[in-house]
Design an enzyme around this catalytic site. Structure first.
Site, PDB file in Angstrom:
ATOM      1  N   ASN A  14      25.208 -17.531  27.219  1.00 26.22           N
ATOM      2  CA  ASN A  14      25.036 -16.889  28.563  1.00 26.22           C
ATOM      3  C   ASN A  14      23.760 -17.280  29.169  1.00 26.22           C
ATOM      4  OD1 ASN A  14      25.470 -15.316  30.736  1.00 26.22           O
ATOM      5  ND2 ASN A  14      26.925 -13.785  29.584  1.00 26.22           N
ATOM      6  N   CYS A  15      23.759 -17.115  30.465  1.00 28.52           N
ATOM      7  CA  CYS A  15      22.490 -17.689  31.327  1.00 28.52           C
ATOM      8  C   CYS A  15      20.974 -17.182  30.531  1.00 28.52           C
ATOM      9  CB  CYS A  15      22.564 -16.944  32.465  1.00 28.52           C
ATOM     10  SG  CYS A  15      20.904 -16.961  33.641  1.00 28.52           S
ATOM     11  N   PRO A  16      20.045 -17.856  30.356  1.00 32.65           N
ATOM     12  CA  PRO A  16      19.908 -19.012  30.637  1.00 32.65           C
ATOM     13  C   PRO A  16      20.085 -20.295  29.601  1.00 32.65           C
ATOM     14  CG  PRO A  16      17.861 -18.353  29.976  1.00 32.65           C
ATOM     15  CD  PRO A  16      18.736 -17.332  29.892  1.00 32.65           C
ATOM     16  N   LEU A  17      20.808 -19.967  28.612  1.00 30.24           N
ATOM     17  CA  LEU A  17      20.710 -20.818  27.466  1.00 30.24           C
ATOM     18  C   LEU A  17      21.510 -22.026  27.823  1.00 30.24           C
ATOM     19  CD1 LEU A  17      21.370 -18.340  24.632  1.00 30.24           C
ATOM     20  CD2 LEU A  17      19.307 -19.550  25.155  1.00 30.24           C
TER      21      LEU A  17
END
Lengths: 76, 157
Positions: A14-17
């Site tokens: 999930n964000c920001p990965l």
């Protein structure tokens, strides 16, 4: 499906990965090479557009395959 | 690509408050920003080598609960509730593929986000330098403004 030089599977992240992993994958690549990214984060569609706009890398393709989002990014 | 600069002041030390500065700093770095975070007061907890941040429903009526059943206010202060809510939140984050806080911090360090610990609050809370990340630097308000004054974006979190 266009050709690519490297692949990044960011499924489940999930964000920001997805963005951070993409940045890391692009770093050692040479200009003109293409990174293929697989993501399951719906937010990544807008985010990869914004990432490419701001980093100067070219978003060649952005595809939604029913919950799987595929991107082709050409390193500038 | 960009020569932009981002300066963040991180003042909070709860688990949920620790995410925004680290998410924004790591992402900004990926976009080519030069980034600096100034950690002060409870924000210093984010720099602890031994990260053990908690989240609390106390004073936070907006915290979503499973089944939309809120914990009654009087129950929120009972022993064990904070630990339970924290472990529920961590589990939920893990299931959703959200970065672990330590991992996100490591990504910031790798991306050369400059981390500055406020010397005054380090003294106030009697933290030892050995308790905080080796890569962090120490400075005061003037140190922050040296970078913030020439930044494109300044955030206070």
């Amino acid at each position: 499906m266009a050709d690519f030089d490297q692949e990044l599977d960011a499924s489940g992240l999930n964000c920001p990965l997805p963005i951070l992993r993409a940045k890391k994958s692009l770093a050692p690549m040479e200009a003109g090479q293409v990174l293929h990214i697989i993501s399951t984060d719906p937010g990544s569609v807008k985010d990869f557009e914004a990432f490419c706009k701001q980093t100067g890398n070219e978003l060649l393709e952005s595809k939604d395959e029913g919950g799987k989002f595929l991107f082709l990014i050409k390193k500038s | 690509m960009s020569d932009k600069k981002l300066a963040i002041v991180a003042t909070r030390g709860a688990l949920d408050w620790a995410y925004p500065p680290l998410i924004l700093a790591s992402t900004a770095s990926a976009l080519g920003y030069e980034t600096q975070i100034f950690f002060t007061f409870y924000g210093l907890q984010i720099l602890k080598k031994d990260l053990d941040l908690q989240v609390t429903p106390v004073g936070n009526p907006a915290m979503p609960m499973p089944g939309n059943i809120p914990i009654p206010v009087l129950m929120q202060i009972m022993p064990g509730v904070q630990a339970m809510v924290t472990s529920m939140m961590k589990k939920k984050m893990q299931n959703k593929g959200i970065a672990d806080l330590a991992e996100l911090r490591e990504l910031c360090v790798e991306a050369e986000v400059k981390m500055i610990a406020c010397q005054m609050t380090v003294d106030l809370f009697e933290f030892k330098h050995s308790e905080l990340l080796d890569s962090c630097e120490y400075g005061g308000a003037a140190t922050f403004f040296e970078f913030a004054g020439e930044s494109d974006i300044n955030l206070f979190i």
